[in-house]
Design an enzyme around this catalytic site. Structure first.
Site, PDB file in Angstrom:
ATOM      1  N   GLU A 139      12.292  -2.139  -5.696  1.00 27.17           N
ATOM      2  CA  GLU A 139      12.099  -1.740  -7.079  1.00 27.17           C
ATOM      3  C   GLU A 139      13.641  -2.113  -7.810  1.00 27.17           C
ATOM      4  O   GLU A 139      13.783  -1.326  -8.566  1.00 27.17           O
ATOM      5  CB  GLU A 139      11.631  -0.265  -7.259  1.00 27.17           C
ATOM      6  CG  GLU A 139      10.539  -0.050  -6.640  1.00 27.17           C
ATOM      7  CD  GLU A 139       9.773   1.247  -7.356  1.00 27.17           C
ATOM      8  OE1 GLU A 139      10.452   2.083  -7.877  1.00 27.17           O
ATOM      9  OE2 GLU A 139       8.516   1.574  -6.871  1.00 27.17           O
ATOM     10  N   GLU A 145       4.467  -0.018  -1.118  1.00 29.16           N
ATOM     11  CA  GLU A 145       4.795   1.191  -1.270  1.00 29.16           C
ATOM     12  C   GLU A 145       3.492   1.676  -2.236  1.00 29.16           C
ATOM     13  O   GLU A 145       3.125   1.234  -3.044  1.00 29.16           O
ATOM     14  CB  GLU A 145       6.100   1.616  -2.048  1.00 29.16           C
ATOM     15  CG  GLU A 145       6.310   2.874  -1.929  1.00 29.16           C
ATOM     16  CD  GLU A 145       7.801   3.177  -2.718  1.00 29.16           C
ATOM     17  OE1 GLU A 145       8.609   2.574  -2.262  1.00 29.16           O
ATOM     18  OE2 GLU A 145       7.890   3.932  -3.459  1.00 29.16           O
TER      19      GLU A 145
HETATM   20  C1  GAL Z   1       9.100   4.705  -5.818  1.00 32.04           C
HETATM   21  C2  GAL Z   1      10.505   4.444  -5.321  1.00 32.04           C
HETATM   22  C3  GAL Z   1      10.671   5.646  -3.950  1.00 32.04           C
HETATM   23  C4  GAL Z   1      10.359   6.723  -4.696  1.00 32.04           C
HETATM   24  C5  GAL Z   1       8.933   6.847  -4.945  1.00 32.04           C
HETATM   25  C6  GAL Z   1       8.500   8.251  -5.480  1.00 32.04           C
HETATM   26  O1  GAL Z   1       8.981   4.287  -7.112  1.00 32.04           O
HETATM   27  O2  GAL Z   1      10.576   3.312  -4.716  1.00 32.04           O
HETATM   28  O3  GAL Z   1      12.020   5.488  -3.581  1.00 32.04           O
HETATM   29  O4  GAL Z   1      11.139   7.374  -5.623  1.00 32.04           O
HETATM   30  O5  GAL Z   1       8.857   6.226  -6.056  1.00 32.04           O
HETATM   31  O6  GAL Z   1       7.196   8.417  -5.981  1.00 32.04           O
END
Ligand code: GAL
Length: 809
Positions: free
Chosen positions: A424, A501
């Site tokens: 991100e 993710e």
């Molecule tokens: C994502 C991020 C992770 C964590 C997650 C929590 O956007 O890449 O590191 O923060 O959100 O939902």
């Protein structure tokens, strides 16, 4: 004549010896350098000098994380996002002697990771500083060392005072392993081999090996580099020798080529491992030996068909994990990592994303051995910061070195199939993303072309995503875009895709809120205060709550499971981790995202995955059965390999349910009465599995269940003991929160306690813990001696629990 004869005889004997040198003959000494350190919090610049008095410093063994030993406070500059534990500055010192003959050797020290700004001195000479707390590094020591009776002193300053520097808990200190390497003056370089398998067929695999050899102190020498491939049983399967000449101070790369007949392939089900042993001889003398892991496998990412391993299509079923080990903090312990991987394997996980930084080497060793595919990730930030003191501060000076070192260190692990250059990253939103992406991909490819390079992106409009615009990535990774996935093949024609993710579903183990069939997104927006929520800062463990940018577990899995073009997914996260306690404010101090809680106890969604991701027969029925008379309770069941499930309460059927369409569970709404819930899953009318849930009576006793009763007497191994508060019949009392005190005797010590409750402010290093929703965890470590460990767990008014563990050499 006689002399000539003796000379030839001598040559003959030497040659014989040389040929007799077995691949397991050793010259390199890899010395565990973790014991006997002194530690003091605060800044102590005078501690670099050898005669500095450390008699009042604390003695300890590494790996060590001082943050996890502290008390929680909202006022710590790490903030609850960073775990609400102390950071600051600390110093470590270690005194050691070396025998006189070590003068003839090359000696260096390896640090797997120091969080953060690890600055190292030997005998008062400054060796350097490494800002990035996740990078591994080494220093040559030879020219500064004393030998014989004279002592050497290593001093390490660790500065984690600039805060906040992370979006999650980092830990502070020399939290990974340290080794001293002693080897011949002619040796394989640090991270000095690179093994690849360019061609694999059923009948043979070609293996290429690059070896970097260095001469650090001899006049020109004739050298031989011999590499031997051994199979998992230690049998030799191929060998290559290479002769060369190197002058003093010179180094060179040599290439060796092998053929392995009928190779046994590495896979997630059968992670078969070979190894390559490289020996360096100066003349006939063994100067160094070096081991490189070797797994023979091939894989492919395809824009239409997704991922395949060894020609077989499969989905990458992964989880993201941060590096902390719960109650142990960031301090690396191989058994603790292994336990986590065992729990994940059992659930059907076949891949790990090392969010969002280089992992401990032990994680990769275990992934090689246990069969996990790894996405090895380098950065969470580039030039543009996410928090004030994060690694953007040293991007300019260090990013090249940090990335190169990651690839050099990790590129021989067969488990690694993807390099990720970031998570991100802010630069995806502006044109600087193009040039930085190109640069980073170039760096990776200059050191390894056998894996794909990816990046975890969030901007899914192609024209607005400048990392994508670089066209430098092999594999596009997207975070949290399951609703758009269907459009991706059109938006990104011909591109290979993976969901890097997903989910960010929230749950507290053992907490059940009704009704269970409404889905909630928390918090609705970053700046909106939380409108609903439980007073005790718990979140329902029915799969009904997620962060607004994510989804429940079921939502995303349903959408990805049939998308062939999507190579796979990584769930955020496998385990709860310290820090980032979204959706709650302090005292919440650890995350709610895990499928498994911080203590290692699975939440219920674990069994949804297990029913979908494994071929094991699953029937999981929840919640517990202790409610208010007449209350309406939602009973869920996850199941597989059956057509239907029938539920009974106290012998009476509550009906048979079937999953329809893409359902992943069934549910009954049941007016509560105490007694026994019984569920039966059936296939073609035949019972497959039966599960019972009993109403627990009053708490009467403490029970102790160790994951292993016999552990190694090596001062490192651990037993993880589940502590349950039970009624007389042994049923866990689901809302019990009794305080449990631990007494331990013999060859063990308490390493940590936990209960998985995200808002507990009790310390992790203690001999007591309150149970949370019926249970807590005790972690015991062996001392260095063989013997017994007696453990007694007491709680007021309850029958104590007792067990005896054994430690063996
Ligand atoms: C994502 C991020 C992770 C964590 C997650 C929590 O956007 O890449 O590191 O923060 O959100 O939902």
């Amino acid at each position: 004549m006689h002399r000539v004869k003796s000379f030839f005889l001598l040559l003959f004997v030497l040659a014989l010896c040389w040929n007799c040198t077995a691949p397991d003959d050793k010259e390199r000494q890899v010395i565990d350098f973790n014991s006997g350190w002194h530690f003091q919090l605060g800044d102590h610049p005078n501690a670099i000098s050898a005669d500095f008095d450390v008699s009042n410093w604390r003695e300890l063994n590494l790996p060590h994380d001082w943050s996890i030993e502290g008390d929680f406070s909202e006022d710590h500059p790490t903030k609850p996002e960073g775990g609400a534990l102390p950071a600051g500055i600390g110093w470590y010192r270690k005194a050691f002697r070396l025998p006189t003959e070590a003068k003839e050797q090359s000696i260096w020290i390896e640090f797997d990771g120091v969080y953060r700004n690890g600055e190292v001195w030997i005998n008062g000479h400054r060796l350097g500083i490494r800002p990035n707390g996740y990078s591994s590094f080494k220093y040559d020591l030879s020219e500064f060392l004393n030998y014989g009776d004279d002592v050497n002193v290593l001093a390490v300053r660790v500065d984690n005072s600039q805060q906040p520097n992370s979006r999650w808990y980092t830990g502070s200190g020399i939290y990974r392993n340290v080794r001293l390497i002693r080897t011949g003056k002619v040796h394989v370089e640090h991270w000095g081999t690179y093994v690849t398998t360019p061609e694999i067929t059923d009948s043979s695999a070609s293996v290429n090996m690059e070896v970097m050899v260095k001469n650090e102190g001899f006049n020109e020498r004739n050298l031989t580099v011999r590499s031997t491939i051994l199979d998992a049983e230690g049998e030799e399967v191929a060998q290559e020798e290479h002769s060369l000449t190197l002058g003093n101070g010179e180094s060179t790369d040599i290439m060796q080529h092998f053929t392995v007949p009928s190779p046994k392939l590495w896979s997630t089900e059968q992670p078969y491992l070979y190894k390559v042993v490289t020996q360096v001889f100066a003349g006939m003398q063994l100067m160094d030996d070096y081991q490189t892991p070797l797994g023979i496998r091939y894989f492919e990412f395809d824009a239409k068909e997704g991922f395949s391993l060894n020609g077989k299509p499969m989905k990458i079923l992964g989880v993201c994990n941060h590096h902390d080990l719960g109650a142990l903090g960031a301090a690396v312990n191989k058994r603790a990592i292994e336990r986590r991987l065992e729990i994940l394997k059992e659930m059907g996980v076949n891949a790990i994303r090392t969010a969002h930084n280089p992992p401990a080497p032990e994680l990769l060793e275990l992934c090689d051995e246990m069969g996990f595919i790894v996405q090895d990730e380098a950065f969470d930030v580039w030039k543009k910061k996410k928090v004030d003191a994060d690694s953007h501060l040293f991007w300019e000076e260090w990013h090249r070195r940090d990335l190169e070192d990651l690839i050099l260190r990790d590129r021989n692990h067969p488990s690694i199939m993807m390099w990720s250059i970031g998570n991100e990253i802010r630069e995806q939103f502006d044109s600087t993303g193009i040039s930085i992406t190109k640069e980073l991909v170039r760096i990776v490819k200059s050191l390894d072309t056998t894996r794909v390079v990816t990046c975890a992106l969030t901007e899914n409009i192609p024209s607005k995503n400048f990392i994508y615009q670089s066209k430098a990535l092999d594999l596009l990774g997207f975070n949290y875009k399951h609703k758009d996935h269907k459009k991706f093949p059109k938006w990104y024609p011909g591109e290979k895709l993976i969901a890097t993710e997903n989910m960010s579903a929230l749950a507290t183990r053992g907490q059940y809120d009704f009704p269970s069939d409404t889905v909630m997104r928390w918090p609705q927006a970053h700046d909106k205060p939380l409108e609903t929520g439980n007073d005790d800062l718990t979140v329902s463990a029915y799969d009904q709550v997620s962060a607004y940018w994510g989804s429940t577990h079921e939502e995303t899995w349903k959408s990805i499971k049939d998308q062939d073009f999507m190579a796979g997914l990584f769930v955020w996260t496998g385990f709860d981790y310290l820090g980032e306690p979204i959706p709650y404010p302090y005292p919440a101090r650890s995350s709610y995202f895990g499928i498994v809680d911080l203590a290692g106890f699975p939440k219920d969604s674990y069994y949804m995955y297990k029913s979908e991701w494994t071929s094991d027969t699953v029937l999981h029925v929840f919640p517990h059965w202790n409610w208010e008379e007449g209350q309406e309770v939602d009973v869920w069941a996850y199941y597989n390999q059956a057509d239907e499930v029938e539920l009974f309460l106290n012998g009476e059927s509550l009906g048979t349910k079937k999953k329809v369409g893409d359902d992943l569970h069934v549910m009954w709404r049941v007016p509560y009465e105490p007694g026994t819930l019984r569920a039966v899953s059936r296939k073609d009318g035949k019972a497959i599995l039966e599960k019972k849930v009993f109403t627990a009576g009053d708490a009467q006793k403490v029970t102790l269940n160790p994951d292993r009763k016999i552990i190694k007497a090596d001062g490192k191994d651990l037993s993880f003991i589940t502590v349950n508060i039970c009624d007389m019949d042994g049923n866990m009392v689901p809302n019990a929160n009794n305080m449990v005190n631990f007494e331990i005797q013999g060859e063990g010590k308490i390493m940590g306690v936990d209960n998985g409750y995200q808002a507990s402010l009790e310390p992790f290093k203690a001999n007591y813990r309150k149970a949370f929703n019926g249970k807590c965890l005790l972690i015991v470590q062996s001392t260095g001696e063989a013997g017994n460990i007696s453990i007694r767990a007491t709680a007021e008014h309850l029958q104590p629990g007792e067990i005896v563990l054994e430690t063996v050499d």
